[in-house]
Write a protein that holds these residues in place. Structure first.
Motif, PDB file in Angstrom:
ATOM      1  N   ARG A 221       0.819  -1.044   0.139  1.00  0.00           N
ATOM      2  CA  ARG A 221      -0.061  -0.093  -0.215  1.00  0.00           C
ATOM      3  C   ARG A 221       0.896   1.293   0.024  1.00  0.00           C
ATOM      4  O   ARG A 221       0.379   2.197  -0.457  1.00  0.00           O
ATOM      5  CB  ARG A 221      -1.038  -0.279   1.259  1.00  0.00           C
ATOM      6  CG  ARG A 221      -2.010  -1.138   1.337  1.00  0.00           C
ATOM      7  CD  ARG A 221      -3.203  -0.840   0.214  1.00  0.00           C
ATOM      8  NE  ARG A 221      -4.065  -1.891   0.243  1.00  0.00           N
ATOM      9  CZ  ARG A 221      -5.098  -1.771   1.167  1.00  0.00           C
ATOM     10  NH1 ARG A 221      -5.334  -0.929   1.987  1.00  0.00           N
ATOM     11  NH2 ARG A 221      -6.019  -3.032   0.814  1.00  0.00           N
ATOM     12  N   ASN A 222       1.729   1.137   0.771  1.00  0.00           N
ATOM     13  CA  ASN A 222       3.049   2.244   0.642  1.00  0.00           C
ATOM     14  C   ASN A 222       4.300   1.685   0.252  1.00  0.00           C
ATOM     15  O   ASN A 222       4.958   0.956   1.124  1.00  0.00           O
ATOM     16  CB  ASN A 222       3.009   3.008   2.304  1.00  0.00           C
ATOM     17  CG  ASN A 222       3.714   4.320   2.311  1.00  0.00           C
ATOM     18  OD1 ASN A 222       4.661   4.486   1.366  1.00  0.00           O
ATOM     19  ND2 ASN A 222       3.610   5.027   3.349  1.00  0.00           N
ATOM     20  N   PRO A 223       4.750   1.833  -0.790  1.00  0.00           N
ATOM     21  CA  PRO A 223       5.666   1.316  -1.450  1.00  0.00           C
ATOM     22  C   PRO A 223       7.172   1.669  -0.583  1.00  0.00           C
ATOM     23  O   PRO A 223       8.056   0.902  -0.380  1.00  0.00           O
ATOM     24  CB  PRO A 223       6.052   1.985  -2.926  1.00  0.00           C
ATOM     25  CG  PRO A 223       4.728   2.193  -3.061  1.00  0.00           C
ATOM     26  CD  PRO A 223       3.938   2.880  -1.926  1.00  0.00           C
ATOM     27  N   ILE A 224       7.167   2.981  -0.010  1.00  0.00           N
ATOM     28  CA  ILE A 224       8.342   3.166   0.737  1.00  0.00           C
ATOM     29  C   ILE A 224       8.569   2.219   2.010  1.00  0.00           C
ATOM     30  O   ILE A 224       9.639   1.935   2.372  1.00  0.00           O
ATOM     31  CB  ILE A 224       8.259   4.858   1.106  1.00  0.00           C
ATOM     32  CG1 ILE A 224       8.345   5.718  -0.194  1.00  0.00           C
ATOM     33  CG2 ILE A 224       9.471   5.121   2.100  1.00  0.00           C
ATOM     34  CD1 ILE A 224       8.159   7.216  -0.043  1.00  0.00           C
ATOM     35  N   THR A 225       7.415   2.138   2.643  1.00  0.00           N
ATOM     36  CA  THR A 225       7.227   1.447   4.011  1.00  0.00           C
ATOM     37  C   THR A 225       7.726  -0.090   3.600  1.00  0.00           C
ATOM     38  O   THR A 225       8.437  -0.778   4.235  1.00  0.00           O
ATOM     39  CB  THR A 225       6.239   1.433   4.487  1.00  0.00           C
ATOM     40  OG1 THR A 225       5.620   2.882   4.904  1.00  0.00           O
ATOM     41  CG2 THR A 225       5.844   0.871   5.911  1.00  0.00           C
ATOM     42  N   SER A 226       7.104  -0.523   2.401  1.00  0.00           N
ATOM     43  CA  SER A 226       7.460  -1.859   2.095  1.00  0.00           C
ATOM     44  C   SER A 226       8.863  -2.233   1.898  1.00  0.00           C
ATOM     45  O   SER A 226       9.705  -2.996   2.153  1.00  0.00           O
ATOM     46  CB  SER A 226       6.527  -2.420   0.981  1.00  0.00           C
ATOM     47  OG  SER A 226       4.979  -2.239   1.256  1.00  0.00           O
ATOM     48  N   VAL A 227       9.568  -1.114   1.235  1.00  0.00           N
ATOM     49  CA  VAL A 227      10.928  -1.209   0.955  1.00  0.00           C
ATOM     50  C   VAL A 227      11.705  -1.153   2.151  1.00  0.00           C
ATOM     51  O   VAL A 227      12.777  -2.054   2.523  1.00  0.00           O
ATOM     52  CB  VAL A 227      11.423  -0.182  -0.010  1.00  0.00           C
ATOM     53  CG1 VAL A 227      12.914  -0.033  -0.422  1.00  0.00           C
ATOM     54  CG2 VAL A 227      10.757  -0.457  -1.510  1.00  0.00           C
ATOM     55  N   LEU A 228      11.366  -0.356   3.145  1.00  0.00           N
ATOM     56  CA  LEU A 228      12.167  -0.308   4.179  1.00  0.00           C
ATOM     57  C   LEU A 228      11.980  -1.432   5.053  1.00  0.00           C
ATOM     58  O   LEU A 228      12.900  -2.014   5.654  1.00  0.00           O
ATOM     59  CB  LEU A 228      11.590   0.958   5.113  1.00  0.00           C
ATOM     60  CG  LEU A 228      11.965   2.478   4.506  1.00  0.00           C
ATOM     61  CD1 LEU A 228      11.412   3.387   5.454  1.00  0.00           C
ATOM     62  CD2 LEU A 228      13.660   2.461   4.379  1.00  0.00           C
TER      63      LEU A 228
END
Length: 1055
Positions: free
Chosen positions: A877-884
């Motif tokens: 849903r939030n790509p930045i959070t998933s990458v982190l």
């Protein structure tokens, strides 16, 4: 043009931002680059605005892709600025018309992924048709305009003149509108000022006096509507603040946004059940400028040395010791003397003595400084007559300006002999009286036993019931009686084998053993019976052996009475020696009346009895326990702190009874901590009593609770009608609990606690109790050591009681405490002790059941939120959070030794971050948590029902059906849990041969793969599979889930 109306109602559970656990929020609405904002609600995480913000809305344009941005900010008071609290974006594609709008709550969202945001906001959004305004704003004034308020203060007038100069409207020409009572000042249209429209409400100057304003204060008026590109400016208008305690007409003329007290008043309804901060003047000295001047106590400035947690209350004390050489009556030949102390309209009398010329009274009178009406104190000595007026024997007059002040710990003031004077004070008469007069505070030793002028209307036994007292609970012991066996029990019927059991009674406590497993004359039981006894041991232990002849008939075969002080006192789990006791039996038979009083040997019983000193006898619920020490004083450890409580006053109490045709309340306060109970004096006939009494307790464990209750005294000597009942009981007004572990050490807490009581018609606020609390720790090392110790003494864990035993023993302990304290003077009555000890906390209540259910759900909400967040990470849903999260996962896989340090470091950082938002006051009764605000009236009626019930059969049947429906839901949930557990068991139980075969083959293959593959690789593959992108996911259930749901439970075997 139509208007888009955004009605900002309220918000809930906002994030604290002011560093004190609160926030001062306001709402800013942005529509088509036009911004409008609400007022600021100070110090509230659940603000209520109820404010409408309007915008021009052109229906000819396409608003399908436009949004309404609603942001919540915290306004910083000390430094100009604001902090972000959350925002909501609402599409304009589906907006209701006026009249069709509904109240909706929206969860606040963050503006970037590291923002700390929580809470929700309540809104109403609708489109309003254009309204016609037939009233001309510049209509001529009416013939008789109301009086004009001229703003004459220099800072105000200069500020207003600067605003109105461009319009050409002088300040003195601004008049009050006849209906709206609003003064409007608008900025000029051609100026670049962004000042808003300032509104002042005009009051009638004839209704309020003019007062000077001395101390400066800053008042703000906030911008109401401006363009997005314009600068937000807040003009400062400096006025003069009124002195504390004075009323100012200017404060009433300032609008709500410029007067913070009005903003607080708007949210007073919501904060009605909340704790309020107070600022009492604790330990204050006698104020300067006494009414009579001179060197006496009326102008004294001496500090008191004690009672630093209460407001000092000054009293004039008069101790009447004795008299000598009083004259005899010419008629009776004797003297029946008494003393009357008069100060203004207040009169106090001592008891009289018959035929005694040298009486001794040793009685103290206390007159409150606030009620002093005279500058002279008169002490009369009179002779009581049976008929007619009492004879005058003499008097002594004291000038209050010459009365000395006594400050504890000074020794008591020595009384002196004074010659009696005649009525006119011109000469001396026969007789002398010994009196001591001094000025003191409530810290004086004479205060508790003194006659008080504010209780002058109390008479008889009521005089003792209004005094303050300290009580100590009786020392309670557990009596453990092990009934082992009996020998040579002779039954009344020799033709049958007896069914024997033992009945033991201590006072009102009766316990029985089970019937012996073998029908014999030498029965064996080996059962433990536990009782609660109190020192001094007044009851006897009565043991009887009975034979169950018939279910409704029992024969007594033998008995014995033993004093309790004959048993050993045990401090640990070491067994005590058993003893044999001979039982005694009365003769039997109706015709053998002469032999009934002859004692003859019957049998003997084998017992092991001990007084358990290693337990703490529970007389209160473990949830609100105030003492955890064992009974034996040898096992006590040194105290770890001191608890000081100042019981200041109560405010806004409701009338509790009728007296002289009107409502009245005679309030007193009870505080209970450990074995020490304190009772303040009763303040008569007031809804705002002031006690200002301070008490101290030693603290042996900080994880304890002090309980304070306020009651209405209904035992004042007559004249009260207590709700029409014959037996008057002290009515409960409210209760406050404070857990010591929530208090910071060495910090003074001064708060006003709401007194909440649950009635059959709902929760009700009965008033407020103002307290000053300070917890002082003596040793940090001892405090740390205490937190690692068990909550109760070790005997509770080595030889624990069952839950039913604990409840029964607690009820018996409460009865013993109530019985003993009710024999004190003044008595601490049973209804007071039951309310303080929560005797009915175990009774069934639908309301409590709901509250406990939602408490569990709130605990699970954290896990649910984490699960929902992890699902959003997996769904990208939030790509930045998933990458982190992927990066963090790879780091932990590569360095698995960092997993535990990372977890604990994360918890440390969370705790450090939450320190800013820690609670600033002790927790109190929460009506929402208790489920007291939305409770059904019938559920409350059921909660207040007696046990067993006293309701009609139809109502009981209805409640039973409701309870069955609730139990049915619980039964379904428990069944579902059992079903999942049985499916787990069926994996290896071969209940489904095919499923078990597949599972064991899968286990074998998995074991081989895991044995050959490094664990890091397995963890990496499994983690990446769980975190895979939604493109690689299927919306169908997973294969392991499908396999698990096909496993057979045992539900098909249930009837």
């Amino acid at each position: 043009m139509k208007q888009l109306v955004v009605e900002v109602i309220d918000a809930h559970d906002l994030m604290p931002k002011d560093g004190e656990g609160s926030a001062s929020p306001f709402v800013e609405v942005d529509f088509q680059n036009h911004i409008s904002r609400t007022k600021t609600v100070p110090k509230s995480l659940d603000p209520i605005w109820n404010q409408k913000l309007s915008f021009d809305f052109d229906e000819t344009q396409n608003h399908q892709y436009q949004t309404i941005d609603i942001s919540v900010y915290h306004e910083k008071r000390l430094i100009e600025g604001r902090s972000f609290l959350g925002r909501v974006r609402i599409s304009c594609s589906n907006i209701a018309k006026e009249g069709e709008e509904t109240y909706q709550r929206f969860h606040l969202e963050n503006n970037w992924f590291l923002s700390a945001v929580k809470g929700e906001i309540g809104l109403k959004i609708y489109i309003s048709p254009p309204k016609k305004s037939p009233i001309n704003p510049r209509e001529p004034p009416i013939s008789n305009p109301p009086p004009t308020r001229v703003v004459s203060n220099p800072p105000i007038s200069s500020a207003l003149a600067a605003v109105t100069k461009a319009d050409g409207v002088p300040v003195s020409d601004i008049q009050e509108e006849p209906k709206k009572d609003v003064l409007k000042i608008s900025p000029s249209k051609d100026s670049n000022s962004t000042l808003p429209v300032v509104e002042f409400r005009i009051e009638d100057p004839a209704k309020e006096p003019k007062e000077e304003i001395e101390e400066p204060i800053e008042a703000r008026q906030e911008t109401t509507q401006l363009h997005k590109q314009q600068t937000m400016q807040r003009p400062r208008i400096v006025v003069q603040r009124r002195p504390q305690g004075a009323s100012s007409s200017m404060n009433r003329s300032i609008p709500p946004t410029m007067n913070t007290s009005n903003s607080e008043a708007n949210s007073s309804n919501q904060d009605d059940y909340e704790i309020r901060d107070t600022n009492p003047q604790l330990g204050e000295q006698w104020p300067n400028g006494g009414g009579y001047g001179g060197r006496g106590w009326l102008s004294g400035e001496r500090h008191t040395s004690t009672y630093d947690l209460v407001e000092q209350m000054f009293y004039l004390y008069v101790r009447v010791m004795k008299a000598r050489d009083l004259p005899s009556s010419s008629i009776t030949g004797g003297c029946d003397p008494y003393v009357e102390v008069k100060l203004g309209n207040y009169k106090g009398r001592t008891k009289h003595f018959d035929k005694k010329q040298n009486p001794e009274w040793n009685q103290v009178f206390a007159f409150s400084k606030e009620r002093i009406q005279s500058s002279a104190l008169e002490v009369f000595v009179k002779d009581k007559e049976m008929l007619g007026r009492d004879d005058y024997l003499g008097r002594v007059v004291f000038d209050l300006n010459e009365v000395p002040t006594r400050v504890p710990p000074d020794s008591p003031l020595a009384p002196q002999w004074y010659r009696l004077e005649d009525r006119r004070g011109t000469g001396k008469v026969r007789g002398e009286i010994m009196v001591a007069v001094w000025m003191g505070t409530q810290a004086d030793e004479a205060f508790p036993e003194a006659w008080h002028s504010d209780a002058a209307s109390v008479f008889g036994e009521g005089v003792h019931n209004v005094r303050s007292k300290v009580y100590v609970s009786p020392k309670l012991w557990y009596l453990r009686l092990n009934v082992i066996e009996a020998q040579d029990v002779i039954p009344n019927d020799r033709n049958r084998l007896p069914d024997l059991f033992v009945k033991v009674q201590v006072g009102n406590q009766v316990l029985r053993t089970k019937i012996s497993s073998t029908s014999t004359t030498n029965p064996v039981w080996n059962e433990d019976l536990v009782f609660v006894v109190a020192e001094p041991f007044e009851e006897q232990l009565v043991i009887t052996i009975e034979d169950r002849v018939h279910p409704s008939k029992e024969d007594v075969l033998g008995q014995i009475s033993l004093p309790l002080d004959t048993f050993d006192k045990r401090l640990d789990y070491r067994p005590v020696h058993s003893r044999w006791f001979n039982l005694e039996k009365y003769g039997f038979g109706v015709l053998e009346a002469d032999r009934r009083k002859e004692l003859k040997f019957s049998s003997r019983i084998h017992l092991r009895a001990s007084l358990e000193g290693g337990y703490h006898v529970l007389d209160e619920s473990t949830l609100y326990i105030s003492d955890q020490r064992p009974t034996a004083k040898q096992l006590w450890k040194p105290p770890v702190g001191i608890l000081e409580v100042g019981i200041l006053s109560a405010q806004g109490l409701l009338p509790m009874k009728m007296k002289d045709g009107r409502g009245s309340t005679d309030a007193y306060c009870i505080a209970k901590y450990g074995q020490k109970w304190v009772r303040t004096r009763t303040i008569l006939n007031t809804f705002s009593p002031k006690w200002n009494e301070q008490y101290t307790w030693e603290v042996y464990d900080p994880c304890t609770v002090i309980t304070l209750g306020v009651f209405d005294n209904c035992h004042l000597g007559g004249g009260e009608k207590h709700n029409g009942s014959n037996g008057a009981k002290d009515s409960r007004i409210g209760k406050v609990r404070i857990r010591l572990s929530t208090l910071e050490a060495h910090k003074l807490y001064t708060h006003s606690y709401p007194l909440l009581v649950l009635h059959p018609n709902g929760v009700k606020k009965m008033g407020e109790l103002q307290l000053a609390v300070r917890f002082t720790t003596l040793s940090l090392a001892n405090m740390i050591y205490i937190y690692g110790n068990p909550l109760l003494p070790k005997m509770h864990y080595l030889q624990p009681f069952t839950v039913n035993q604990i409840e029964n023993l607690r009820y018996q302990a409460m009865n013993i405490v109530a019985t003993r304290l009710s024999r004190a003077e003044p008595p601490l009555r049973k209804e007071v002790i039951e309310y303080m000890l929560d005797v009915d906390s175990h009774v069934w209540s639908m309301r409590r059941s709901k509250a406990n259910f939602f408490r569990i759900m709130s605990l699970l909400s954290g896990m649910i939120s984490v699960t929902r967040w992890f699902r959003e990470v997996c769904n990208w849903r939030n790509p930045i959070t998933s990458v982190l999260v992927h990066i963090l996962f790879l780091i932990l896989i590569w360095y698995p030794e960092l997993i535990l340090p990372t977890v604990f470091l994360y918890m440390f950082l969370i705790g450090l971050w939450n320190y800013r938002f820690r609670p600033r006051h002790p927790p109190h009764m929460d009506t929402k948590l208790s489920w007291a605000e939305a409770v059904n009236p019938d559920e409350l009626d059921e909660e207040f029902d007696t046990f067993p019930t006293s309701k009609p059969n139809d109502l009981v049947r209805l409640r039973y059906d409701r309870l069955r429906s609730v139990a049915g839901r619980i039964q379904t949930v428990v069944g579902d849990i059992a079903t999942q557990g049985e499916r787990v068991q069926s994996l290896l139980s071969w209940r489904d041969p095919r499923a078990t075969s597949l599972f064991i083959v899968f286990c074998l293959c998995t074991a081989a793969v895991l044995y050959a593959t490094p664990f890091r690789v397995v963890a990496l593959v499994a983690g990446l599979y769980c975190l895979r992108h939604p493109k690689f996911r299927s919306k169908l259930p997973s294969v392991p889930g499908n396999f698990f749901k096909r496993l057979p439970p045992q539900t098909d075997s249930l009837l």
